[in-house]
Every structure is written in C-alpha cells, then in structure tokens.
Design a protein around this motif. Structure first.
Motif, short mmCIF file in Angstrom:
data_model
loop_
_atom_site.label_atom_id
_atom_site.label_comp_id
_atom_site.label_asym_id
_atom_site.label_seq_id
_atom_site.Cartn_x
_atom_site.Cartn_y
_atom_site.Cartn_z
N ASP A 1 0.82 -1.21 0.00
CA ASP A 1 0.00 0.00 0.00
C ASP A 1 0.85 1.26 0.00
O ASP A 1 0.46 2.29 -0.56
N ASP B 1 1.95 2.62 -3.38
CA ASP B 1 0.94 3.33 -4.16
C ASP B 1 0.91 4.80 -3.73
O ASP B 1 0.59 5.10 -2.58
N PRO B 2 1.24 5.72 -4.64
CA PRO B 2 1.32 7.14 -4.25
C PRO B 2 0.01 7.68 -3.67
O PRO B 2 0.04 8.55 -2.79
N TYR B 3 -1.13 7.19 -4.15
CA TYR B 3 -2.41 7.68 -3.63
C TYR B 3 -2.67 7.15 -2.23
O TYR B 3 -2.96 7.92 -1.31
N LEU B 4 -2.55 5.83 -2.04
CA LEU B 4 -2.81 5.25 -0.73
C LEU B 4 -1.83 5.76 0.32
O LEU B 4 -2.20 5.97 1.48
N ARG B 5 -0.58 5.96 -0.08
CA ARG B 5 0.46 6.38 0.87
C ARG B 5 0.13 7.72 1.52
O ARG B 5 0.47 7.95 2.68
N ARG B 6 -0.56 8.56 0.80
CA ARG B 6 -0.90 9.89 1.33
C ARG B 6 -1.78 9.80 2.56
O ARG B 6 -1.79 10.73 3.39
N TYR B 7 -2.51 8.71 2.72
CA TYR B 7 -3.46 8.58 3.82
C TYR B 7 -2.97 7.60 4.89
O TYR B 7 -3.73 7.24 5.79
#
Length: 253
Positions: free
Chosen positions: A81, A84-90
């Motif tokens: 996870d 993944d650049p998107y998931l990592r943000r959260y």
C-alpha cells in the motif's frame, strides 16, 4: 538506574503525535528513539507510539542505531500500500531519530526527517543530525533569504524511497547516520521540531535550558518554554498551529 527523562506539550494541536521509547539490549546497550508523527489525529498518535517502540527495540537488539532504524524503515517501505502514491498519502508516517549507547563504544545516531539529536558536553552544544527538509535542499541565498520550506520534510519513516531515490531527488540518503566517541559525561538531547525550533529562533542556550536538576523538571520546563515561546511569536488567531513539543534527554557516563 533510570538516567533519562522525557516530556511533551501538545501545543495547539488536537492530538499529541510525537512519541518516545527507550529499550535495553545485551551487554549494556541502550536505545533512545523519538518520532514526530505527521498529522494530528488519534490514528497518527497510536501509529507513532507503536513505531517508536519498534525503532527502539530494533536498535537495542542490534546494538546499532542505523541497523535498527533501517530494519523498521524497510519493513514499512515494503508494504504494498505504501508503494501506491495515492494510498500512501493517507497512511501514518513520522520523522524519526534514534541513538544507541554501549559501554566503551561510540554513540551511534540515525535519522530520517527533521527530528534532531544534540550532545551537550561541558557547556558546549553539538548538533549530531542534519535536517531532511526543503530548507536543506534549497538553503537560504541572497535572492531567497528564507530558502526552502523547513517544515516540508524530504525523508520519513513510512516512505518507500530508497537511499538512491532520496539522493537522486534531494541529494541526501533516506537514512543518515553518525558516530560520536564520548570523552566524558555528556547529556544527549533528542527533540522534535516543535521543541527545538522555538528555542533556536529565540537564541536560547540549550545547555542553560537543560542544566537544572532533577532532569524530569528540566525537560518539562524545556518543552513548556518552547510552546510558550512559539505562541508569543504568533498572532493569537494562529495559536492552534503551535506544534507538539517533545524531548528525550539522557545522561551518558
């Protein structure tokens, strides 16, 4: 015998997302860790507390600051996870610093992010770390006197970046290290940016601020003064932005 103390002040944040941990290993090894969680939520707070314990435990078991921090860093970096650049943000993450002492061996220090380690000896303050932040990447110049944003960190626990990735983008590795051979009694200070920045900006002498006994009172006064100083430097409507302040101070003999 306990020869260290920690203190925290939540500042103007909704949650205290800094954490410290101390662990002992074989042959007199002691590991001291401090993490500054990114964000202000219960999720970040709990994750940072677990991660601080993991870093201190790994460093104590290995008897080395870099080996301990790298083991935990690599474990989080391997999470699919976090790739993944998107998931990592959260996902929770944190700046981290760890120091390891062992009898008759140099002090080892490792870090990612902008938490700092200092050594206080005979009235002299020695900074042992260099911040991983845009201020380091883009230092102040005559044209841009403020340089890069010091509050944007360029490495952190929870990042998937390798040392090579970080060097290519920011000209420093993901994890940096240092060693110091002690020549006598010294006081180790680990601090989050919310603790050291106000003192630094106000020109406070860290040796003077941490010279009192008992140590528990000295560290409490240190973080409280950091937060008070930060509040006085901001307009009243910005007091909610005053950062968490956390320190861990250990007497090394």
């Amino acid at each position: 015998m306990r020869n260290y103390a920690t203190a925290q002040n939540v500042g103007g944040r909704s949650a205290q997302c800094d954490a410290t941990a101390v662990r002992s290993g074989r042959d007199g090894v002691r590991a001291f860790a401090l993490l500054d969680g990114i964000g202000s939520s219960a999720e970040v707070r709990e994750w940072t507390r677990r991660a601080a314990a993991q870093v201190a435990t790994a460093a104590a078991r290995r008897g080395d600051a870099e080996a301990g921090l790298r083991a935990v860093y690599d474990r989080y970096a391997a999470d699919p996870d976090r790739q993944d650049p998107y998931l990592r943000r959260y996902m929770p993450s944190a700046a981290a610093v760890v120091a390891v002492t062992r009898p008759d061996q140099p002090l080892t220090v490792a870090w990612c992010g902008d938490c700092r380690a200092y050594l206080l000896e005979r009235g002299i303050v020695r900074r042992l770390t260099e911040d991983h932040s845009l201020r380091r990447v883009y230092p102040p110049t005559a044209t841009f006197p403020d340089g890069g944003n010091r509050n944007v960190i360029t490495s952190y626990l929870g990042s998937p970046a390798t040392d090579e990735d970080a060097r290519n983008e920011y000209n420093h590795p993901a994890i940096e290290t240092g060693t110091v051979r002690l020549t006598g009694a010294a006081r180790l200070l680990l601090a989050s940016d919310g603790a050291y920045e106000p003192h630094e900006e106000a020109g406070h002498d860290l040796c003077v601020e941490l010279d009192d006994d008992p140590l528990t009172s000295a560290v409490r006064d240190f973080v409280d003064l950091a937060v008070d100083t930060a509040r006085k430097a901001r307009p009243a409507e910005e007091h909610c932005y005053v950062d968490n302040a956390t320190v861990l101070v250990a007497d090394l003999f």
